[in-house]
Design a protein around this motif. Structure first.
Motif, PDB file in Angstrom:
ATOM      1  N   ASN A 136       0.795  -1.212   0.000  1.00 32.91           N
ATOM      2  CA  ASN A 136       0.000   0.000   0.000  1.00 32.91           C
ATOM      3  C   ASN A 136       0.829   1.264   0.000  1.00 32.91           C
ATOM      4  O   ASN A 136       0.332   2.344  -0.226  1.00 32.91           O
ATOM      5  N   LEU A 137       2.102   1.147   0.316  1.00 38.63           N
ATOM      6  CA  LEU A 137       2.932   2.337   0.378  1.00 38.63           C
ATOM      7  C   LEU A 137       3.690   2.537  -0.922  1.00 38.63           C
ATOM      8  O   LEU A 137       4.553   3.355  -1.040  1.00 38.63           O
ATOM      9  N   GLU A 138       3.323   1.753  -1.886  1.00 36.39           N
ATOM     10  CA  GLU A 138       3.914   1.877  -3.204  1.00 36.39           C
ATOM     11  C   GLU A 138       2.966   2.783  -3.951  1.00 36.39           C
ATOM     12  O   GLU A 138       1.770   2.696  -3.802  1.00 36.39           O
ATOM     13  N   PHE A 139       3.483   3.688  -4.747  1.00 34.00           N
ATOM     14  CA  PHE A 139       2.531   4.409  -5.574  1.00 34.00           C
ATOM     15  C   PHE A 139       3.027   4.466  -6.987  1.00 34.00           C
ATOM     16  O   PHE A 139       4.219   4.500  -7.240  1.00 34.00           O
ATOM     17  N   ASP A 140       2.105   4.469  -7.894  1.00 36.75           N
ATOM     18  CA  ASP A 140       2.473   4.631  -9.287  1.00 36.75           C
ATOM     19  C   ASP A 140       2.767   6.097  -9.484  1.00 36.75           C
ATOM     20  O   ASP A 140       1.990   6.945  -9.063  1.00 36.75           O
ATOM     21  N   TYR A 141       3.868   6.394 -10.112  1.00 38.61           N
ATOM     22  CA  TYR A 141       4.162   7.789 -10.401  1.00 38.61           C
ATOM     23  C   TYR A 141       3.355   8.171 -11.626  1.00 38.61           C
ATOM     24  O   TYR A 141       3.623   7.725 -12.738  1.00 38.61           O
ATOM     25  N   LYS A 142       2.311   8.963 -11.388  1.00 34.41           N
ATOM     26  CA  LYS A 142       1.360   9.240 -12.459  1.00 34.41           C
ATOM     27  C   LYS A 142       1.840  10.327 -13.413  1.00 34.41           C
ATOM     28  O   LYS A 142       1.207  10.591 -14.423  1.00 34.41           O
ATOM     29  N   PHE A 143       2.930  11.009 -13.019  1.00 33.77           N
ATOM     30  CA  PHE A 143       3.318  12.184 -13.791  1.00 33.77           C
ATOM     31  C   PHE A 143       4.617  11.980 -14.555  1.00 33.77           C
ATOM     32  O   PHE A 143       5.291  12.922 -14.925  1.00 33.77           O
ATOM     33  N   GLY A 144       4.942  10.707 -14.783  1.00 30.06           N
ATOM     34  CA  GLY A 144       6.212  10.395 -15.428  1.00 30.06           C
ATOM     35  C   GLY A 144       6.185  10.521 -16.946  1.00 30.06           C
ATOM     36  O   GLY A 144       7.168  10.245 -17.616  1.00 30.06           O
ATOM     37  N   PHE A 145       5.061  10.954 -17.493  1.00 24.26           N
ATOM     38  CA  PHE A 145       4.942  11.077 -18.948  1.00 24.26           C
ATOM     39  C   PHE A 145       5.745  12.285 -19.457  1.00 24.26           C
ATOM     40  O   PHE A 145       5.992  13.232 -18.716  1.00 24.26           O
ATOM     41  N   SER A 146       6.150  12.224 -20.738  1.00 24.89           N
ATOM     42  CA  SER A 146       6.800  13.402 -21.315  1.00 24.89           C
ATOM     43  C   SER A 146       6.075  13.796 -22.588  1.00 24.89           C
ATOM     44  O   SER A 146       5.364  12.991 -23.183  1.00 24.89           O
TER      45      SER A 146
END
Lengths: 239, 468
Positions: free
Chosen positions: B9-19
């Protein structure tokens, strides 16, 4: 109905409970008594599925005829088993209300949970201030036990085990707790683990089980508890 | 990525890694020399004093050593980086005016939505320049200035000249010198006497290009008796190469004024985040830094308050979260110069999967700062055997009549607590989430609701289960 059949429990190499068999019925109250170290808390923790105990093979624990030994404590709780801790844990930054909302997520309406907490807290004499505090932080012995009872009420288990609910609790609080439990018992099974007969005056047990040295030594009615009070475990030949 | 279910649960997907594609108006050549500094200044049509300031700073940058303490910064390749990128020719005052890829970026981050619902002003920086800014009309009428630093230099040269670099001179450290040489963008805020800005002003910083250095420069002046809350957020794409973010932030909190500065730092894990932040608080002024460091590869950041006026108070509340490969070296600095000044530092750090957090703090009470009080509390939560947390508190008290309290705790996520919660029917991952949430709660509750939601999402405290 909670059925234990030939239950043996150990920690590491050490056998604590041997060959324990008993059926706890719906809507009834049981007292489990026994001298220090006789295995009462071990039995309670193992029914809940808590570490560090190992239930030996050949043992059998069923809740409403369903095996629960293969379930972890989370699933056992969801199936309706509740254990009130002998020494409730303090939770840094987590309130009882957050705990209950999390435990009942998707099972009970949040608004209903809130109302129940308010109602039960009020009946148990738990102040708003105590409810807002992180669970058990800076709470007195009596307050901690009341917060355990509050959780038991909101979670609505079918089998509730109270491990020394009367330890560290003053007379008035004990009365409050006992009356509260009686009022909301319904068809719940209560298992009261205690050293004293006192709580059993308020919450008369249908049966009294006496553990000694890891085995079930005697089963009787409330007279057995009185006898133990008067004569001690030695006097009733438990040790 | 977004649908990826973790058992943790303390893992998060980095949602803003797009370029996004780079259709830039102007991109300086790779690397840094005197010519690049001159070019930046010329493009911005700056006054001569600023060019001089930059060039002096560049010389200082060349001479200054890298910090001899703290995390390894060897991954920064100064010659292999772009120092200035101008993404658009003009600044927009409506989101629609922005190029498609830039607008989409902010839409995905959710900035326009936030502006509609709870902000008094927004500034959005993309690479080196602020591409969008807007401020509530009512505030403008009251004389509140909220614009990018470049515009401020053009429109309010006297104000800028008076304060710029006065609290953090280029000599302060290598990265302050670098920022002073190549700074671009950042926010300028002036709040007139007695004006209280109730809704927050927000700046959002986005790095899009690879091997890029973002060097914004922020200056906030809260005049006597005024108050303002400034919030900044930041994200970047995930690249295999490193980017650098080296900001300088100077705050002047005048007599009886209050400034709260909230940061939710969520850089991708290839960004070196080396920021110098300092505030000066005058008589009875109050300065609050709320600093959340979730992202970045390495962060070194120690927001400071110089308590110059009698009765001034300063506060740093911080949360640091270090996951695998991350180092969060964060802390605070409080310098008591005047009597009856108060400082309070509350630091909460969490490390997991080999992440490292450090609290590095300095509290200094100068002779004559009598009847002052100091409170420092730093708590570290370590989630597994691989992770690490260190505390480097430093106290220099040169005055007798001072009340000092210092508390530090290091705890592991207790098995007993998790077992207790599980016995109530709460899954392990949710139990961990609940406990971590509880651990940061004293700081998290100070963060504006909208951001605490973002923060919760970052630390993924959404409670719907994954594997049970």
């Amino acid at each position: 109905m909670l059925q234990l059949h030939k239950v043996g429990i150990s920690v590491g190499e050490k056998h604590i409970i041997q060959d324990f068999s008993f059926s706890f019925e719906k809507g009834k109250t049981y007292a489990i008594m026994g001298p220090n170290g006789s295995g009462k808390s071990t039995l309670a923790s193992s029914i809940m599925g808590l570490p560090p105990y190992t239930v030996q093979s050949g043992s059998d624990i069923k809740l409403d005829r369903q095996d629960i030994l293969s379930l972890d404590s989370v699933q056992r709780a969801k199936q309706g088993i509740f254990l009130s801790y002998q020494s409730p844990i303090s939770l840094n930054g987590v309130t009882v209300s957050q705990l209950l909302h999390m435990a009942l997520l998707g099972k009970k309406d949040p608004l209903a949970i809130r109302q129940e907490i308010r109602l039960y807290a009020n009946e148990l004499g738990i102040t708003d201030e105590l409810l807002r505090r992180p669970l058990n932080e800076g709470a007195s012995g009596g307050e901690k036990k009341k917060l355990e009872v509050l959780q038991a009420a909101v979670l609505e288990p079918s089998v509730a085990i109270f491990d020394e609910i009367d330890t560290g609790v003053d007379v008035d609080s004990l009365k409050t707790i006992s009356e509260f439990l009686k009022k909301y018992q319904g068809d719940k099974t209560y298992i009261i683990i205690t050293h004293y007969n006192h709580i059993l005056h308020y919450l008369p047990p249908d049966e009294v089980l006496v553990l000694g040295n890891g085995t079930l030594k005697r089963v009787g009615d409330s007279r057995l508890a009185r006898e133990i009070e008067e004569k001690g475990y030695e006097g009733v030949s438990i040790i | 990525m977004a649908d990826n279910k973790h058992s943790d649960n303390l893992e998060f997907d980095y949602k803003f890694g797009f370029s996004m594609p780079q259709n830039y108006h102007f991109k300086a050549k790779k690397g840094l020399d005197r010519g690049v500094v001159e070019q930046i200044s010329a493009l911005k049509q700056e006054p001569a004093w600023m060019l001089e300031f930059r060039l002096k700073a560049y010389e200082i940058f060349l001479k200054k050593e890298m910090p001899a303490w703290g995390p390894d910064l060897g991954g920064i390749q100064f010659d292999d980086m772009y120092y200035y990128i101008k993404p658009t020719s003009d600044r927009a005052s409506s989101w629609e005016e922005l190029p498609k890829e830039i607008k989409e970026t902010y839409d995905r981050i959710g900035v326009p939505e936030a502006e509609k619902s709870f902000l008094a002003g927004v500034s959005a920086q993309y690479e080196s320049e602020v591409v969008y800014e807007s401020v509530n009309r009512e505030l403008q009428k009251l004389g509140v200035i909220f614009c990018d630093m470049d515009t401020a230099l053009k429109k309010y040269p006297e104000l800028v000249k008076e304060y710029f670099g006065s609290l953090i001179p280029a000599q302060d450290n290598k990265f302050a010198a670098l920022n002073s040489a190549v700074w671009s963008g950042g926010s300028f805020i002036y709040v007139p006497k007695g004006v209280k800005v109730t809704l927050p002003l927000q700046a959002y910083f986005r790095i899009n290009a690879e091997r890029f250095g973002q060097f914004e420069r922020t200056l906030i002046i809260a005049d006597e008796g005024s108050s303002v809350h400034y919030v900044e957020g930041c994200t970047a794409p995930i690249y295999t190469s490193n980017s650098l973010h080296a900001a300088v932030v100077e705050l002047f909190v005048k007599k009886d004024a209050t400034v709260r500065y909230t940061t939710v730092q969520n850089w991708s894990t290839n960004v070196y985040n080396l920021v110098t932040k300092r505030a000066q608080a005058e008589e009875n002024a109050r300065m609050e830094w709320i600093d959340c460091n979730i992202g970045s590869q390495v962060t070194m950041k120690y927001p400071s308050v110089y308590l110059r006026g009698e009765g001034a108070s300063g506060e740093v509340l911080s949360i640091a979260f270090a996951n695998a490969g991350q180092i969060q070296d964060a802390g605070a600095k409080m310098i008591h110069f005047a009597p009856r000044t108060k400082s309070r530092i509350v630091s909460k750090s969490i490390s997991k999967k080999g992440g490292r957090t450090s609290y590095r703090g300095l509290v200094q009470v100068m002779p004559g700062a009598s009847q002052s009080s100091v409170y420092v509390s730093c708590d570290a939560l370590i989630l597994d055997e691989l992770s690490r947390s260190d505390t480097y508190p430093s106290m220099r008290v040169k005055e007798n009549d001072v009340e000092v309290q210092h508390e530090a705790t290091v705890e592991k996520l207790g098995d007993e607590k998790i077992a207790y919660l599980m016995s109530r029917g709460i899954k392990r991952v949710d139990a961990e989430g609940l406990l971590v949430n509880g651990f940061i709660e004293p700081v998290a509750k100070e963060i504006p609701l909208e951001y605490s939601i973002e923060l919760n999402r970052l630390i993924k405290l959404e409670m719907e289960g994954s594997v049970g």
